[in-house]
Design an enzyme around this catalytic site. Structure first.
Site, mmCIF file in Angstrom:
data_model
loop_
_atom_site.group_PDB
_atom_site.id
_atom_site.type_symbol
_atom_site.label_atom_id
_atom_site.label_comp_id
_atom_site.label_asym_id
_atom_site.label_seq_id
_atom_site.Cartn_x
_atom_site.Cartn_y
_atom_site.Cartn_z
ATOM 1 N N TYR A 140 0.817 -1.212 0.000
ATOM 2 C CA TYR A 140 0.000 0.000 0.000
ATOM 3 C C TYR A 140 0.852 1.265 0.000
ATOM 4 O O TYR A 140 0.441 2.291 -0.535
ATOM 5 C CB TYR A 140 -0.897 0.037 1.243
ATOM 6 C CG TYR A 140 -2.242 -0.601 1.090
ATOM 7 C CD1 TYR A 140 -2.362 -1.942 0.746
ATOM 8 C CD2 TYR A 140 -3.410 0.127 1.303
ATOM 9 C CE1 TYR A 140 -3.602 -2.540 0.624
ATOM 10 C CE2 TYR A 140 -4.652 -0.461 1.179
ATOM 11 C CZ TYR A 140 -4.753 -1.788 0.841
ATOM 12 O OH TYR A 140 -5.986 -2.363 0.731
ATOM 13 N N LYS A 190 2.967 -15.209 2.836
ATOM 14 C CA LYS A 190 3.197 -15.937 1.584
ATOM 15 C C LYS A 190 4.692 -16.232 1.529
ATOM 16 O O LYS A 190 5.396 -15.868 0.570
ATOM 17 C CB LYS A 190 2.703 -15.079 0.398
ATOM 18 C CG LYS A 190 2.677 -15.795 -0.947
ATOM 19 C CD LYS A 190 1.613 -16.881 -1.066
ATOM 20 C CE LYS A 190 1.749 -17.619 -2.388
ATOM 21 N NZ LYS A 190 0.862 -18.804 -2.495
ATOM 22 N N ASP A 222 -3.144 -18.126 0.717
ATOM 23 C CA ASP A 222 -4.126 -18.828 -0.125
ATOM 24 C C ASP A 222 -4.845 -19.900 0.685
ATOM 25 O O ASP A 222 -6.074 -20.032 0.622
ATOM 26 C CB ASP A 222 -3.464 -19.409 -1.388
ATOM 27 C CG ASP A 222 -2.189 -20.194 -1.116
ATOM 28 O OD1 ASP A 222 -1.674 -20.155 0.023
ATOM 29 O OD2 ASP A 222 -1.702 -20.864 -2.054
ATOM 30 N N ASP A 246 -6.572 -6.814 4.156
ATOM 31 C CA ASP A 246 -7.674 -6.158 3.446
ATOM 32 C C ASP A 246 -8.592 -7.221 2.847
ATOM 33 O O ASP A 246 -9.816 -7.179 3.006
ATOM 34 C CB ASP A 246 -7.101 -5.262 2.340
ATOM 35 C CG ASP A 246 -8.182 -4.579 1.531
ATOM 36 O OD1 ASP A 246 -9.132 -4.059 2.144
ATOM 37 O OD2 ASP A 246 -8.078 -4.574 0.284
ATOM 38 N N ASP A 250 -12.547 -8.749 4.381
ATOM 39 C CA ASP A 250 -13.809 -8.731 3.619
ATOM 40 C C ASP A 250 -14.386 -10.141 3.547
ATOM 41 O O ASP A 250 -15.597 -10.348 3.676
ATOM 42 C CB ASP A 250 -13.590 -8.219 2.182
ATOM 43 C CG ASP A 250 -13.886 -6.730 2.043
ATOM 44 O OD1 ASP A 250 -13.654 -5.996 3.022
ATOM 45 O OD2 ASP A 250 -14.339 -6.303 0.958
HETATM 46 C C1 IPM Z 1 -10.538 -0.975 3.811
HETATM 47 C C2 IPM Z 1 -10.750 -0.396 2.437
HETATM 48 C C3 IPM Z 1 -9.601 0.543 2.114
HETATM 49 C C4 IPM Z 1 -8.333 -0.282 2.096
HETATM 50 C C5 IPM Z 1 -9.751 1.352 0.800
HETATM 51 C C6 IPM Z 1 -11.048 2.116 0.759
HETATM 52 C C7 IPM Z 1 -8.584 2.289 0.588
HETATM 53 O O1 IPM Z 1 -10.904 -1.401 1.500
HETATM 54 O O2 IPM Z 1 -10.480 -0.200 4.790
HETATM 55 O O3 IPM Z 1 -10.447 -2.199 3.927
HETATM 56 O O4 IPM Z 1 -7.988 -0.888 1.069
HETATM 57 O O5 IPM Z 1 -7.665 -0.334 3.144
HETATM 58 MG MG MG Z 2 -11.013 -3.328 2.313
#
Ligand code: IPM
Ligand code: MG
Length: 357
Positions: A140, A190, A222, A246, A250
């Site tokens: 990042y 990884k 993975d 990240d 999710d």
């Molecule tokens: C998160 C989001 C952010 C990230 C984006 C919006 C920059 O996906 O907070 O997980 O990738 O960190």
């Molecule tokens: Mg995110």
């Protein structure tokens, strides 16, 4: 008096933050807390008003605040902007500026929502896992980065970088969290392919010697992605780098039924923190009173716990969420047959009412 900076942001951000502030106000009243609330601009809203996604004025109050509550950033109208002006840059900017390296993303399944998960109830029932994501390093922020012409064509590149110091401090956050919970830490990397991960694994293993009470394991990312949907309850705390965290967070959110339920805390070495739902700005449903405010409300609980040291207030909010779910109230994202469908505002009102019970 403690000062809280509120950054509603874009899309559904302002509506969910409004409900979360109703909840915070009521908790402050019930618990006798004196809070000063400032409001600021971030993301697309800041770009529209000030030409920057993380304006100087926001930077200044953010540094003074005891804690920050953020809604969400981003929207299709900003996608064509030059990269440095995009809403996401505002979020990355505030994380870097305040050194918010430790991102805590708990994924807890409320038993009332077992039916809302796409996985079978027995796979997810009782799920309580914490992802500790490093937030200010990795691909990042690594240099060099960019797009340039090489041999007559454009080439895009980014760099995954972690120093020993960065790995060690996030590992300690992971071990400390595990100590307070089920005492198991799984480090995700990884290391079979990436040098940066090899170093990660070595440093995490070394830090682990200071935590003999915590059972440490390592998993390739993975495999971790697969294990999260195969048997998520094997995990207690997972610690990982910025990009893996990240993606895995999710994924973990869907185990709990909806990404609309999950809060997060991003902390720096001084204990200041930024609190936000892990979901995005959902521009497609903005302004329609249908977004789920619970992730933001639970972020307020984390704010009380981690930055204000107010466990009782945090519990009060978490209990209220449980009570409202018991009452059968559901926003659209967690709705299932037999439940009562409510909008954003009605959910907020129900939560406020449940706080005093
Ligand atoms: C998160 C989001 C952010 C990230 C984006 C919006 C920059 O996906 O907070 O997980 O990738 O960190
Ligand atoms: Mg995110």
């Amino acid at each position: 008096m403690q000062r809280i900076l509120v950054l509603p942001g874009d899309g559904i951000g302002p509506e969910i933050v409004k409900e979360a502030l109703k909840v915070l106000d009521r908790v402050a009243e019930l618990e006798g807390l004196e809070l000063g609330i400032d409001e600021g601009l971030i993301g697309g809203a800041a770009y529209d008003a000030a030409g920057e996604p993380y304006p100087q004025a926001t930077r200044e109050i953010a540094r003074e605040a005891d804690a920050i509550l953020l809604g969400a950033v981003g929207g299709p109208q900003y996608e064509a902007l030059e990269r440095s002006k995009r809403p996401e840059r505002g979020l990355l900017g505030i994380r870097a500026d305040l050194g918010l390296f430790a991102n805590l993303r708990p994924a807890i399944l409320y038993p009332q929502l077992a039916a809302a998960s796409t996985l079978r109830p027995e796979v997810v029932a009782g799920l309580d896992l914490l992802i500790v994501r490093e937030l200010t390093g990795d691909i990042y922020f690594g240099q060099p980065r960019g797009v340039e012409v090489r041999n007559g064509q454009r080439v895009g590149f980014n760099t995954a970088v972690y120093s020993e110091t960065e790995i060690e401090r996030i590992a300690r956050v992971g071990f400390d969290a595990a100590l307070k919970r089920g005492r198991r830490l799984c480090s995700v990397d990884k290391a079979n392919v990436l040098e940066v991960s090899e170093l990660w694994r070595e440093v995490v293993t070394r830090v682990g010697q200071d935590y003999p009470e915590v059972e440490l394991s390592h998993m390739y990312v993975d495999n971790a992605a697969m294990q999260l949907v195969r048997a998520p309850k094997q995990f207690d705390v997972m610690v990982t780098g910025n990009i893996f965290g990240d993606i895995l967070s999710d994924e973990a959110s869907m185990l709990t039924g909806s990404i609309g339920m999950l809060p997060s805390a991003s902390l720096n070495a001084e204990g200041a923190g930024l609190y936000e739902p892990i979901h995005g700005s959902a521009p497609d449903i903005a302004g329609q009173d249908i977004a789920n405010p619970i992730a933001t409300v639970l972020s307020v609980a984390m704010l009380l716990r981690h930055s204000l040291g107010h466990e009782a207030g945090a519990r009060r909010i978490e209990d209220a969420v449980g009570r409202v779910l018991d009452q059968g109230l559901r926003t659209a994202d967690i709705h299932s047959e037999g439940a009562t469908l409510v909008g954003t505002t009605a959910m907020g009102d129900a939560l406020v009412a449940a706080l005093g019970e």
